[in-house]
Design an enzyme around this catalytic site. Structure first.
Site, PDB file in Angstrom:
ATOM      1  N   ARG A  70     102.007  10.196  63.119  1.00 27.05           N
ATOM      2  CA  ARG A  70     100.814   9.399  62.877  1.00 27.05           C
ATOM      3  C   ARG A  70     100.536   9.237  61.383  1.00 27.05           C
ATOM      4  O   ARG A  70      99.995   8.222  60.949  1.00 27.05           O
ATOM      5  CB  ARG A  70      99.611  10.027  63.584  1.00 27.05           C
ATOM      6  CG  ARG A  70      99.551   9.655  65.063  1.00 27.05           C
ATOM      7  CD  ARG A  70      98.221  10.005  65.671  1.00 27.05           C
ATOM      8  NE  ARG A  70      98.059  11.437  65.868  1.00 27.05           N
ATOM      9  CZ  ARG A  70      96.912  12.024  66.195  1.00 27.05           C
ATOM     10  NH1 ARG A  70      95.817  11.298  66.319  1.00 27.05           N
ATOM     11  NH2 ARG A  70      96.846  13.327  66.383  1.00 27.05           N
ATOM     12  N   TYR A  74      99.571   5.751  59.460  1.00 30.31           N
ATOM     13  CA  TYR A  74      98.362   5.554  58.668  1.00 30.31           C
ATOM     14  C   TYR A  74      98.674   5.042  57.264  1.00 30.31           C
ATOM     15  O   TYR A  74      97.938   4.218  56.718  1.00 30.31           O
ATOM     16  CB  TYR A  74      97.561   6.853  58.601  1.00 30.31           C
ATOM     17  CG  TYR A  74      97.093   7.340  59.953  1.00 30.31           C
ATOM     18  CD1 TYR A  74      96.893   6.450  61.005  1.00 30.31           C
ATOM     19  CD2 TYR A  74      96.856   8.694  60.192  1.00 30.31           C
ATOM     20  CE1 TYR A  74      96.474   6.887  62.249  1.00 30.31           C
ATOM     21  CE2 TYR A  74      96.435   9.141  61.430  1.00 30.31           C
ATOM     22  CZ  TYR A  74      96.248   8.239  62.455  1.00 30.31           C
ATOM     23  OH  TYR A  74      95.833   8.684  63.681  1.00 30.31           O
ATOM     24  N   TYR A  96      87.746   0.846  65.145  1.00 29.41           N
ATOM     25  CA  TYR A  96      86.947   1.307  66.288  1.00 29.41           C
ATOM     26  C   TYR A  96      85.968   2.393  65.851  1.00 29.41           C
ATOM     27  O   TYR A  96      86.304   3.280  65.070  1.00 29.41           O
ATOM     28  CB  TYR A  96      87.906   1.837  67.349  1.00 29.41           C
ATOM     29  CG  TYR A  96      87.293   2.556  68.519  1.00 29.41           C
ATOM     30  CD1 TYR A  96      86.569   1.868  69.484  1.00 29.41           C
ATOM     31  CD2 TYR A  96      87.473   3.927  68.689  1.00 29.41           C
ATOM     32  CE1 TYR A  96      86.033   2.526  70.577  1.00 29.41           C
ATOM     33  CE2 TYR A  96      86.945   4.598  69.781  1.00 29.41           C
ATOM     34  CZ  TYR A  96      86.222   3.895  70.717  1.00 29.41           C
ATOM     35  OH  TYR A  96      85.698   4.551  71.792  1.00 29.41           O
ATOM     36  N   HIS A  98      83.034   4.324  63.968  1.00 29.60           N
ATOM     37  CA  HIS A  98      82.677   4.319  62.549  1.00 29.60           C
ATOM     38  C   HIS A  98      83.964   4.419  61.750  1.00 29.60           C
ATOM     39  O   HIS A  98      84.773   5.316  61.987  1.00 29.60           O
ATOM     40  CB  HIS A  98      81.756   5.501  62.224  1.00 29.60           C
ATOM     41  CG  HIS A  98      81.179   5.458  60.842  1.00 29.60           C
ATOM     42  ND1 HIS A  98      81.958   5.499  59.703  1.00 29.60           N
ATOM     43  CD2 HIS A  98      79.896   5.374  60.406  1.00 29.60           C
ATOM     44  CE1 HIS A  98      81.188   5.444  58.632  1.00 29.60           C
ATOM     45  NE2 HIS A  98      79.931   5.360  59.034  1.00 29.60           N
ATOM     46  N   GLN A 170      88.317  14.726  69.329  1.00 34.49           N
ATOM     47  CA  GLN A 170      89.756  14.617  69.572  1.00 34.49           C
ATOM     48  C   GLN A 170      90.288  15.792  70.402  1.00 34.49           C
ATOM     49  O   GLN A 170      91.368  16.312  70.155  1.00 34.49           O
ATOM     50  CB  GLN A 170      90.501  14.492  68.238  1.00 34.49           C
ATOM     51  CG  GLN A 170      90.070  13.252  67.468  1.00 34.49           C
ATOM     52  CD  GLN A 170      90.838  13.016  66.187  1.00 34.49           C
ATOM     53  OE1 GLN A 170      91.483  13.904  65.657  1.00 34.49           O
ATOM     54  NE2 GLN A 170      90.766  11.796  65.685  1.00 34.49           N
ATOM     55  N   GLY A 208      81.866   7.741  75.673  1.00 32.36           N
ATOM     56  CA  GLY A 208      80.919   6.629  75.676  1.00 32.36           C
ATOM     57  C   GLY A 208      81.527   5.384  76.302  1.00 32.36           C
ATOM     58  O   GLY A 208      82.711   5.096  76.112  1.00 32.36           O
ATOM     59  N   SER A 239      88.027  11.276  74.413  1.00 32.03           N
ATOM     60  CA  SER A 239      87.141  12.357  74.857  1.00 32.03           C
ATOM     61  C   SER A 239      86.544  13.129  73.682  1.00 32.03           C
ATOM     62  O   SER A 239      87.222  13.405  72.690  1.00 32.03           O
ATOM     63  CB  SER A 239      87.906  13.335  75.748  1.00 32.03           C
ATOM     64  OG  SER A 239      88.349  12.724  76.936  1.00 32.03           O
ATOM     65  N   THR A 240      85.283  13.483  73.831  1.00 28.68           N
ATOM     66  CA  THR A 240      84.590  14.352  72.882  1.00 28.68           C
ATOM     67  C   THR A 240      83.901  15.445  73.692  1.00 28.68           C
ATOM     68  O   THR A 240      83.433  15.197  74.807  1.00 28.68           O
ATOM     69  CB  THR A 240      83.548  13.566  72.062  1.00 28.68           C
ATOM     70  OG1 THR A 240      84.185  12.436  71.455  1.00 28.68           O
ATOM     71  CG2 THR A 240      82.944  14.424  70.972  1.00 28.68           C
TER      72      THR A 240
END
Length: 407
Positions: A70, A74, A96, A98, A170, A208, A239-240
Protein backbone atom coordinates in the site's frame (compact mmCIF):
# COMPACT_ATOMS: atom_id res chain seq x y z
CA UNK A 1 7.72 28.86 1.55
CA UNK A 2 6.03 31.55 -0.52
CA UNK A 3 3.87 30.29 -3.34
CA UNK A 4 5.31 31.46 -6.65
CA UNK A 5 3.98 29.00 -9.22
CA UNK A 6 0.72 28.76 -11.13
CA UNK A 7 -0.40 25.21 -10.31
CA UNK A 8 -2.35 24.46 -7.14
CA UNK A 9 -3.52 21.45 -5.15
CA UNK A 10 -6.71 21.21 -3.11
CA UNK A 11 -7.45 18.02 -1.18
CA UNK A 12 -11.08 17.53 -0.13
CA UNK A 13 -13.23 14.97 1.68
CA UNK A 14 -16.42 13.45 0.31
CA UNK A 15 -17.67 12.39 3.73
CA UNK A 16 -19.12 8.96 4.43
CA UNK A 17 -22.76 9.05 3.27
CA UNK A 18 -22.88 8.99 -0.50
CA UNK A 19 -23.11 12.53 -1.97
CA UNK A 20 -25.06 13.76 1.08
CA UNK A 21 -21.87 14.61 2.97
CA UNK A 22 -20.22 16.60 0.18
CA UNK A 23 -20.05 20.19 1.39
CA UNK A 24 -20.94 23.27 -0.60
CA UNK A 25 -17.28 24.27 -0.32
CA UNK A 26 -16.11 21.04 -1.94
CA UNK A 27 -18.76 21.40 -4.64
CA UNK A 28 -17.52 24.88 -5.49
CA UNK A 29 -13.97 23.61 -5.99
CA UNK A 30 -15.26 20.65 -7.99
CA UNK A 31 -16.97 23.00 -10.42
CA UNK A 32 -13.86 25.12 -10.95
CA UNK A 33 -10.92 22.66 -10.92
CA UNK A 34 -8.94 21.88 -14.07
CA UNK A 35 -8.17 18.29 -13.07
CA UNK A 36 -10.06 16.11 -10.57
CA UNK A 37 -8.69 12.99 -8.91
CA UNK A 38 -10.73 10.86 -6.55
CA UNK A 39 -10.44 7.86 -4.26
CA UNK A 40 -13.92 7.01 -3.05
CA UNK A 41 -15.86 3.86 -2.28
CA UNK A 42 -19.29 4.21 -3.89
CA UNK A 43 -20.37 4.66 -7.52
CA UNK A 44 -23.04 7.24 -6.71
CA UNK A 45 -20.43 9.70 -5.46
CA UNK A 46 -18.21 8.88 -8.42
CA UNK A 47 -21.05 9.68 -10.82
CA UNK A 48 -21.77 12.91 -8.93
CA UNK A 49 -18.13 14.00 -9.21
CA UNK A 50 -18.06 13.31 -12.93
CA UNK A 51 -21.38 15.03 -13.57
CA UNK A 52 -20.59 18.18 -11.57
CA UNK A 53 -17.02 18.71 -12.72
CA UNK A 54 -15.85 20.65 -15.75
CA UNK A 55 -12.31 19.30 -15.71
CA UNK A 56 -10.89 15.86 -16.49
CA UNK A 57 -11.62 13.19 -13.86
CA UNK A 58 -9.35 10.32 -12.85
CA UNK A 59 -9.99 7.44 -10.43
CA UNK A 60 -7.02 6.91 -8.09
CA UNK A 61 -8.23 3.46 -7.07
CA UNK A 62 -6.58 2.15 -10.24
CA UNK A 63 -3.28 2.16 -8.33
CA UNK A 64 -4.47 -0.40 -5.77
CA UNK A 65 -3.47 -4.02 -6.37
CA UNK A 66 -3.45 -7.14 -4.20
CA UNK A 67 0.18 -7.79 -5.11
CA UNK A 68 1.39 -4.27 -4.24
CA UNK A 69 2.44 -2.71 -0.97
CA UNK A 70 0.00 0.00 0.00
CA UNK A 71 2.92 2.36 0.61
CA UNK A 72 3.81 2.06 -3.08
CA UNK A 73 0.23 2.80 -4.07
CA UNK A 74 0.13 5.91 -1.88
CA UNK A 75 3.33 7.31 -3.38
CA UNK A 76 1.89 6.79 -6.86
CA UNK A 77 -1.38 8.48 -5.95
CA UNK A 78 0.51 11.49 -4.62
CA UNK A 79 2.82 11.71 -7.61
CA UNK A 80 0.17 11.57 -10.32
CA UNK A 81 -1.59 14.53 -8.69
CA UNK A 82 1.66 16.44 -8.29
CA UNK A 83 2.54 16.02 -11.96
CA UNK A 84 -0.53 17.99 -12.98
CA UNK A 85 0.16 20.62 -10.32
CA UNK A 86 3.68 21.02 -11.71
CA UNK A 87 2.16 21.40 -15.18
CA UNK A 88 0.27 24.47 -13.99
CA UNK A 89 -3.18 22.96 -13.43
CA UNK A 90 -5.52 23.67 -10.52
CA UNK A 91 -5.93 20.16 -9.17
CA UNK A 92 -8.68 18.90 -6.87
CA UNK A 93 -8.43 15.50 -5.20
CA UNK A 94 -11.44 14.07 -3.36
CA UNK A 95 -10.96 11.29 -0.83
CA UNK A 96 -13.53 9.23 1.06
CA UNK A 97 -14.38 10.52 4.54
CA UNK A 98 -12.07 13.21 5.89
CA UNK A 99 -9.04 13.52 3.59
CA UNK A 100 -6.63 14.03 6.48
CA UNK A 101 -7.81 11.23 8.76
CA UNK A 102 -6.03 7.90 8.24
CA UNK A 103 -5.07 8.92 4.71
CA UNK A 104 -1.42 8.91 3.64
CA UNK A 105 -1.19 10.26 0.05
CA UNK A 106 -3.06 13.47 0.87
CA UNK A 107 -0.58 14.66 3.49
CA UNK A 108 2.35 13.60 1.34
CA UNK A 109 1.08 15.46 -1.74
CA UNK A 110 0.33 18.66 0.16
CA UNK A 111 3.72 18.64 1.88
CA UNK A 112 5.61 18.14 -1.39
CA UNK A 113 3.53 20.71 -3.28
CA UNK A 114 4.17 23.36 -0.63
CA UNK A 115 7.88 22.56 -0.48
CA UNK A 116 8.06 23.13 -4.25
CA UNK A 117 6.36 26.53 -4.05
CA UNK A 118 2.79 25.64 -5.00
CA UNK A 119 -0.42 26.60 -3.23
CA UNK A 120 -1.81 23.53 -1.46
CA UNK A 121 -4.52 23.10 1.14
CA UNK A 122 -7.00 20.62 2.60
CA UNK A 123 -10.78 20.96 2.92
CA UNK A 124 -12.40 18.92 5.71
CA UNK A 125 -14.97 16.19 5.30
CA UNK A 126 -17.18 14.09 7.58
CA UNK A 127 -15.12 11.21 8.98
CA UNK A 128 -16.25 7.86 10.35
CA UNK A 129 -15.60 9.28 13.80
CA UNK A 130 -17.91 12.26 13.21
CA UNK A 131 -20.59 9.91 11.94
CA UNK A 132 -20.09 7.71 15.00
CA UNK A 133 -20.56 10.59 17.45
CA UNK A 134 -24.02 11.16 15.95
CA UNK A 135 -25.13 7.55 15.52
CA UNK A 136 -23.90 6.07 18.79
CA UNK A 137 -24.61 9.31 20.63
CA UNK A 138 -21.64 10.34 22.74
CA UNK A 139 -19.60 13.48 23.25
CA UNK A 140 -15.83 12.86 22.98
CA UNK A 141 -15.24 15.65 25.51
CA UNK A 142 -17.02 13.69 28.25
CA UNK A 143 -15.06 12.13 29.79
CA UNK A 144 -12.49 12.26 26.97
CA UNK A 145 -11.67 10.21 23.91
CA UNK A 146 -8.68 8.31 22.54
CA UNK A 147 -8.36 7.45 18.86
CA UNK A 148 -6.02 4.69 17.67
CA UNK A 149 -5.23 2.82 14.49
CA UNK A 150 -5.49 -0.92 15.15
CA UNK A 151 -2.10 -2.05 13.83
CA UNK A 152 -0.28 0.89 15.42
CA UNK A 153 -1.98 0.12 18.73
CA UNK A 154 -0.46 -3.36 18.66
CA UNK A 155 2.98 -2.51 17.28
CA UNK A 156 3.63 0.14 19.92
CA UNK A 157 1.81 -1.77 22.67
CA UNK A 158 -0.27 1.25 23.60
CA UNK A 159 -2.30 1.17 26.79
CA UNK A 160 -5.99 1.94 26.34
CA UNK A 161 -7.55 4.19 28.98
CA UNK A 162 -10.67 2.53 30.46
CA UNK A 163 -11.94 5.86 31.84
CA UNK A 164 -12.53 7.44 28.40
CA UNK A 165 -14.15 6.63 25.07
CA UNK A 166 -11.81 4.59 22.88
CA UNK A 167 -12.13 4.47 19.09
CA UNK A 168 -10.07 2.00 17.09
CA UNK A 169 -9.87 2.48 13.34
CA UNK A 170 -9.07 0.00 10.59
CA UNK A 171 -9.89 -3.03 12.71
CA UNK A 172 -10.62 -4.98 9.54
CA UNK A 173 -7.05 -4.60 8.29
CA UNK A 174 -4.89 -5.52 11.28
CA UNK A 175 -1.33 -6.10 10.11
CA UNK A 176 -2.22 -5.66 6.43
CA UNK A 177 0.25 -3.81 4.20
CA UNK A 178 -1.23 -4.85 0.85
CA UNK A 179 -4.82 -5.25 -0.35
CA UNK A 180 -5.55 -8.71 1.10
CA UNK A 181 -8.02 -8.35 3.96
CA UNK A 182 -8.59 -11.75 5.58
CA UNK A 183 -8.62 -10.83 9.31
CA UNK A 184 -5.85 -13.37 10.01
CA UNK A 185 -4.34 -11.15 12.70
CA UNK A 186 -7.62 -9.94 14.20
CA UNK A 187 -7.14 -12.17 17.26
CA UNK A 188 -4.08 -10.13 18.26
CA UNK A 189 -6.29 -7.08 18.62
CA UNK A 190 -8.74 -9.06 20.74
CA UNK A 191 -5.86 -10.15 23.00
CA UNK A 192 -4.96 -6.52 23.51
CA UNK A 193 -8.54 -5.49 24.28
CA UNK A 194 -8.91 -8.28 26.83
CA UNK A 195 -5.73 -7.17 28.54
CA UNK A 196 -6.97 -3.59 28.98
CA UNK A 197 -10.73 -4.11 29.42
CA UNK A 198 -11.38 -7.75 30.25
CA UNK A 199 -13.44 -10.25 28.28
CA UNK A 200 -16.97 -9.20 29.31
CA UNK A 201 -16.75 -5.47 28.57
CA UNK A 202 -19.12 -4.54 25.73
CA UNK A 203 -17.96 -2.85 22.53
CA UNK A 204 -19.72 -1.66 19.38
CA UNK A 205 -18.79 -2.66 15.84
CA UNK A 206 -19.62 0.44 13.80
CA UNK A 207 -19.98 1.05 10.07
CA UNK A 208 -21.64 4.29 8.97
CA UNK A 209 -24.21 3.95 6.18
CA UNK A 210 -22.70 4.88 2.81
CA UNK A 211 -25.28 4.36 0.08
CA UNK A 212 -28.90 5.54 0.35
CA UNK A 213 -29.82 1.87 0.44
CA UNK A 214 -27.32 1.11 3.23
CA UNK A 215 -28.08 0.60 6.90
CA UNK A 216 -25.77 1.80 9.64
CA UNK A 217 -24.12 -1.07 11.54
CA UNK A 218 -23.99 -0.72 15.33
CA UNK A 219 -23.58 -4.28 16.58
CA UNK A 220 -22.82 -4.74 20.27
CA UNK A 221 -20.54 -7.57 21.42
CA UNK A 222 -18.56 -8.52 24.46
CA UNK A 223 -14.83 -8.58 23.82
CA UNK A 224 -14.87 -12.36 24.11
CA UNK A 225 -17.49 -12.46 21.32
CA UNK A 226 -14.86 -11.03 18.99
CA UNK A 227 -13.14 -14.43 18.94
CA UNK A 228 -16.14 -16.08 17.29
CA UNK A 229 -15.59 -16.89 13.62
CA UNK A 230 -19.00 -15.62 12.51
CA UNK A 231 -18.38 -12.31 14.28
CA UNK A 232 -14.86 -11.84 12.88
CA UNK A 233 -16.23 -12.23 9.33
CA UNK A 234 -18.38 -9.14 9.84
CA UNK A 235 -15.36 -6.86 10.21
CA UNK A 236 -14.31 -5.23 6.93
CA UNK A 237 -12.13 -2.36 5.75
CA UNK A 238 -14.90 0.11 6.66
CA UNK A 239 -15.26 -1.17 10.24
CA UNK A 240 -14.50 0.95 13.29
CA UNK A 241 -14.62 -0.27 16.90
CA UNK A 242 -16.06 1.83 19.71
CA UNK A 243 -15.17 0.94 23.30
CA UNK A 244 -17.18 2.86 25.91
CA UNK A 245 -15.63 3.85 29.26
CA UNK A 246 -15.54 1.13 31.88
CA UNK A 247 -14.89 3.32 34.91
CA UNK A 248 -14.82 6.92 36.15
CA UNK A 249 -11.45 8.60 36.60
CA UNK A 250 -10.74 9.89 40.13
CA UNK A 251 -10.93 13.63 40.78
CA UNK A 252 -7.68 15.45 41.60
CA UNK A 253 -8.69 17.43 44.68
CA UNK A 254 -5.58 19.65 44.53
CA UNK A 255 -6.52 20.84 41.04
CA UNK A 256 -10.18 21.19 42.05
CA UNK A 257 -9.12 23.60 44.78
CA UNK A 258 -6.81 25.50 42.43
CA UNK A 259 -9.71 25.89 39.97
CA UNK A 260 -11.95 26.99 42.86
CA UNK A 261 -14.49 24.28 42.15
CA UNK A 262 -16.42 23.56 45.33
CA UNK A 263 -16.87 20.10 46.81
CA UNK A 264 -16.48 17.41 44.18
CA UNK A 265 -16.73 19.83 41.30
CA UNK A 266 -20.52 19.93 41.08
CA UNK A 267 -20.50 22.83 38.62
CA UNK A 268 -18.20 21.04 36.19
CA UNK A 269 -19.93 17.69 36.65
CA UNK A 270 -23.34 19.23 35.92
CA UNK A 271 -22.02 20.55 32.63
CA UNK A 272 -20.36 17.24 31.83
CA UNK A 273 -23.57 15.35 32.48
CA UNK A 274 -25.53 17.78 30.31
CA UNK A 275 -23.11 17.12 27.44
CA UNK A 276 -23.34 13.37 27.88
CA UNK A 277 -27.07 13.02 28.50
CA UNK A 278 -27.73 11.51 25.07
CA UNK A 279 -25.02 8.86 25.26
CA UNK A 280 -26.23 5.28 24.94
CA UNK A 281 -27.16 3.71 28.27
CA UNK A 282 -25.75 6.72 30.10
CA UNK A 283 -28.33 6.45 32.86
CA UNK A 284 -28.23 10.21 33.27
CA UNK A 285 -31.36 12.16 34.11
CA UNK A 286 -32.28 14.55 31.32
CA UNK A 287 -34.49 16.62 33.62
CA UNK A 288 -32.92 16.87 37.03
CA UNK A 289 -33.58 19.89 39.28
CA UNK A 290 -31.05 22.13 37.51
CA UNK A 291 -32.29 21.19 34.05
CA UNK A 292 -35.92 21.65 35.02
CA UNK A 293 -35.18 25.07 36.50
CA UNK A 294 -33.61 26.10 33.20
CA UNK A 295 -36.63 24.81 31.28
CA UNK A 296 -39.02 26.68 33.57
CA UNK A 297 -37.35 29.97 32.69
CA UNK A 298 -37.96 29.55 28.97
CA UNK A 299 -41.47 30.99 28.90
CA UNK A 300 -40.29 34.18 30.61
CA UNK A 301 -37.09 34.67 28.64
CA UNK A 302 -36.41 38.02 27.04
CA UNK A 303 -33.40 38.77 24.83
CA UNK A 304 -30.72 40.95 26.45
CA UNK A 305 -30.48 44.58 25.33
CA UNK A 306 -27.23 43.94 23.48
CA UNK A 307 -28.60 41.00 21.47
CA UNK A 308 -28.00 41.63 17.78
CA UNK A 309 -30.00 40.38 14.81
CA UNK A 310 -29.00 40.13 11.17
CA UNK A 311 -29.02 43.42 9.28
CA UNK A 312 -27.79 42.95 5.74
CA UNK A 313 -28.71 44.17 2.29
CA UNK A 314 -29.53 41.61 -0.41
CA UNK A 315 -26.24 42.58 -2.07
CA UNK A 316 -24.02 41.70 0.89
CA UNK A 317 -25.97 38.50 1.46
CA UNK A 318 -25.30 37.37 -2.11
CA UNK A 319 -21.71 38.55 -2.16
CA UNK A 320 -20.65 36.91 1.11
CA UNK A 321 -22.31 33.65 0.04
CA UNK A 322 -20.49 33.76 -3.29
CA UNK A 323 -17.26 34.60 -1.50
CA UNK A 324 -17.61 31.48 0.63
CA UNK A 325 -18.48 29.20 -2.28
CA UNK A 326 -16.46 30.47 -5.26
CA UNK A 327 -12.69 29.99 -4.93
CA UNK A 328 -11.87 32.17 -7.95
CA UNK A 329 -13.88 35.11 -6.62
CA UNK A 330 -12.25 34.67 -3.22
CA UNK A 331 -8.77 34.75 -4.77
CA UNK A 332 -9.54 37.92 -6.75
CA UNK A 333 -11.07 39.57 -3.69
CA UNK A 334 -8.03 38.86 -1.54
CA UNK A 335 -5.70 40.27 -4.19
CA UNK A 336 -7.67 43.51 -4.63
CA UNK A 337 -10.84 43.87 -2.53
CA UNK A 338 -11.83 47.29 -3.83
CA UNK A 339 -11.75 46.36 -7.51
CA UNK A 340 -14.04 43.40 -6.81
CA UNK A 341 -16.38 45.45 -4.60
CA UNK A 342 -16.68 48.21 -7.20
CA UNK A 343 -18.41 45.68 -9.46
CA UNK A 344 -21.00 44.69 -6.82
CA UNK A 345 -24.17 46.81 -7.07
CA UNK A 346 -26.44 47.39 -4.10
CA UNK A 347 -23.92 47.42 -1.25
CA UNK A 348 -24.46 50.17 1.31
CA UNK A 349 -21.51 52.50 1.92
CA UNK A 350 -20.95 50.90 5.33
CA UNK A 351 -21.05 47.40 3.87
CA UNK A 352 -18.60 48.23 1.11
CA UNK A 353 -16.28 49.92 3.60
CA UNK A 354 -16.42 46.90 5.93
CA UNK A 355 -15.73 44.45 3.11
CA UNK A 356 -12.76 46.50 1.88
CA UNK A 357 -10.67 45.40 4.88
CA UNK A 358 -10.82 41.69 4.01
CA UNK A 359 -11.13 41.09 7.76
CA UNK A 360 -13.90 39.27 9.65
CA UNK A 361 -14.37 41.90 12.38
CA UNK A 362 -15.81 44.68 10.18
CA UNK A 363 -18.11 42.20 8.41
CA UNK A 364 -19.52 40.98 11.73
CA UNK A 365 -19.90 44.60 12.82
CA UNK A 366 -21.83 45.77 9.75
CA UNK A 367 -24.07 42.70 9.32
CA UNK A 368 -25.55 42.74 12.82
CA UNK A 369 -27.33 45.31 14.97
CA UNK A 370 -29.66 45.45 17.94
CA UNK A 371 -33.39 45.66 17.17
CA UNK A 372 -33.44 49.06 18.87
CA UNK A 373 -30.69 50.39 16.61
CA UNK A 374 -32.49 49.11 13.52
CA UNK A 375 -35.78 50.67 14.62
CA UNK A 376 -34.03 54.00 15.20
CA UNK A 377 -32.24 53.83 11.84
CA UNK A 378 -28.82 53.94 13.50
CA UNK A 379 -25.78 52.89 11.48
CA UNK A 380 -22.26 52.14 12.66
CA UNK A 381 -19.84 54.94 11.91
CA UNK A 382 -16.89 54.29 9.62
CA UNK A 383 -14.59 54.73 12.63
CA UNK A 384 -16.49 52.03 14.53
CA UNK A 385 -16.26 49.68 11.56
CA UNK A 386 -12.54 50.37 11.11
CA UNK A 387 -11.96 49.88 14.83
CA UNK A 388 -13.19 46.30 14.58
CA UNK A 389 -10.63 45.32 11.93
CA UNK A 390 -8.37 43.60 14.45
CA UNK A 391 -11.21 41.54 15.92
CA UNK A 392 -11.66 37.91 14.88
CA UNK A 393 -14.63 37.31 17.17
CA UNK A 394 -17.98 36.31 15.69
CA UNK A 395 -19.66 37.53 18.84
CA UNK A 396 -21.04 36.19 22.08
CA UNK A 397 -22.36 32.87 20.76
CA UNK A 398 -19.02 31.53 19.58
CA UNK A 399 -17.29 32.90 22.66
CA UNK A 400 -19.81 31.09 24.83
CA UNK A 401 -19.30 27.86 22.91
CA UNK A 402 -15.55 28.03 23.44
CA UNK A 403 -15.97 28.64 27.16
CA UNK A 404 -18.35 25.71 27.48
CA UNK A 405 -16.05 23.34 25.64
CA UNK A 406 -12.99 24.22 27.69
CA UNK A 407 -14.49 24.79 31.15
Amino acid sequence: MATTKTGSLTIAGSGIASVAHITLEVLSYLQEADKIYYAIVDPVTEAFIQDKSKGRCFDLRVYYDKDKMRSETYVQMSEVMLRDVRSGYNVLAIFYGHPGVFVCPTHRAISIARSEGYTAKMLPGVSAEDYMFSDIGFDPAVPGCMTQEATSLLIYNKQLDPSVHNIIWQVGSVGVDNMVFDNKQFHLLVDHLERDFGSIHKVIHYVGAIMPQSATVMDEYTISDLRKEDVVKKFTTTSTLYIPPREIAPVDQRIMQALEFSGNGDRYMALSQLRGVHARNSGLCAYGPAEQAAVDKLDHHTPPDDYEVLRASPAIRRFTEDLALKPDLRSRYKEDPLSVLDAIPGLTSQEKFALSFDKPGPVYKVMRATPAAIAAGQEHSLDEIAGSADSESPGALATTIVVIVHI
